[in-house]
Design a protein around this motif. Sequence first.
Motif, PDB file in Angstrom:
ATOM      1  N   VAL A 241      -0.209  -3.227  -5.444  1.00  0.00           N
ATOM      2  CA  VAL A 241      -1.704  -3.018  -5.164  1.00  0.00           C
ATOM      3  C   VAL A 241      -1.629  -1.802  -4.427  1.00  0.00           C
ATOM      4  N   THR A 242      -2.599  -1.092  -4.691  1.00  0.00           N
ATOM      5  CA  THR A 242      -2.934   0.300  -3.675  1.00  0.00           C
ATOM      6  C   THR A 242      -4.578  -0.154  -3.058  1.00  0.00           C
ATOM      7  N   LEU A 243      -4.691  -0.090  -1.901  1.00  0.00           N
ATOM      8  CA  LEU A 243      -5.715   0.182  -1.250  1.00  0.00           C
ATOM      9  C   LEU A 243      -6.295   1.214  -0.654  1.00  0.00           C
ATOM     10  N   ALA A 244      -7.263   1.815  -0.870  1.00  0.00           N
ATOM     11  CA  ALA A 244      -7.848   3.155  -0.541  1.00  0.00           C
ATOM     12  C   ALA A 244      -7.624   3.362   0.920  1.00  0.00           C
TER      13      ALA A 244
ATOM     14  N   ARG B   7       4.026  -3.279   3.086  1.00  0.00           N
ATOM     15  CA  ARG B   7       3.710  -2.122   2.787  1.00  0.00           C
ATOM     16  C   ARG B   7       4.679  -1.283   2.156  1.00  0.00           C
TER      17      ARG B   7
ATOM     18  N   THR C 255      -0.056   1.273   0.063  1.00  0.00           N
ATOM     19  CA  THR C 255       0.434   0.464  -1.272  1.00  0.00           C
ATOM     20  C   THR C 255       1.179  -0.638  -0.778  1.00  0.00           C
ATOM     21  N   TYR C 256       0.955  -1.612  -1.474  1.00  0.00           N
ATOM     22  CA  TYR C 256       1.584  -3.090  -0.999  1.00  0.00           C
ATOM     23  C   TYR C 256       2.176  -3.754  -2.086  1.00  0.00           C
TER      24      TYR C 256
ATOM     25  N   ARG D 296       1.711  -0.700 -10.505  1.00  0.00           N
ATOM     26  CA  ARG D 296       0.410  -1.194 -10.384  1.00  0.00           C
ATOM     27  C   ARG D 296      -0.230  -1.877 -11.293  1.00  0.00           C
TER      28      ARG D 296
ATOM     29  N   LYS E  29      -5.381   2.908   3.071  1.00  0.00           N
ATOM     30  CA  LYS E  29      -4.720   2.023   3.474  1.00  0.00           C
ATOM     31  C   LYS E  29      -3.210   1.962   3.313  1.00  0.00           C
TER      32      LYS E  29
END
Length: 86
Positions: free
Chosen positions: A70-73, A38, A77-78, A64, A75
């Motif tokens: 990758v970004t998860l809403a 993360r 950015t990873y 990205r 949660k």
Amino acid sequence: MGDQEPVVDASRPVYVWQQVADWIARRIDSGELQPGARLEGERELAEQLGVAVGSVRRAVKELRETGRLVTLAAKGTYVAEPPAEG
């Protein structure tokens, strides 16, 4: 970051967001940030680097778009998994 060179040098003829993106990419390439790790929040990174949140946001957006992050809403950015070789 210690006694290393600063991440962002406003006197360089390179956009601040690009310098931030390059720094994050170097952290990924060096193994400091592993796939699935993360990334710090945008505000935290901006404060850490002494730049505007918008510059960090643009850097993350660019990474990205190139598949590095990758970004998860709701949660975070990873670091993206590397593409499978085939």
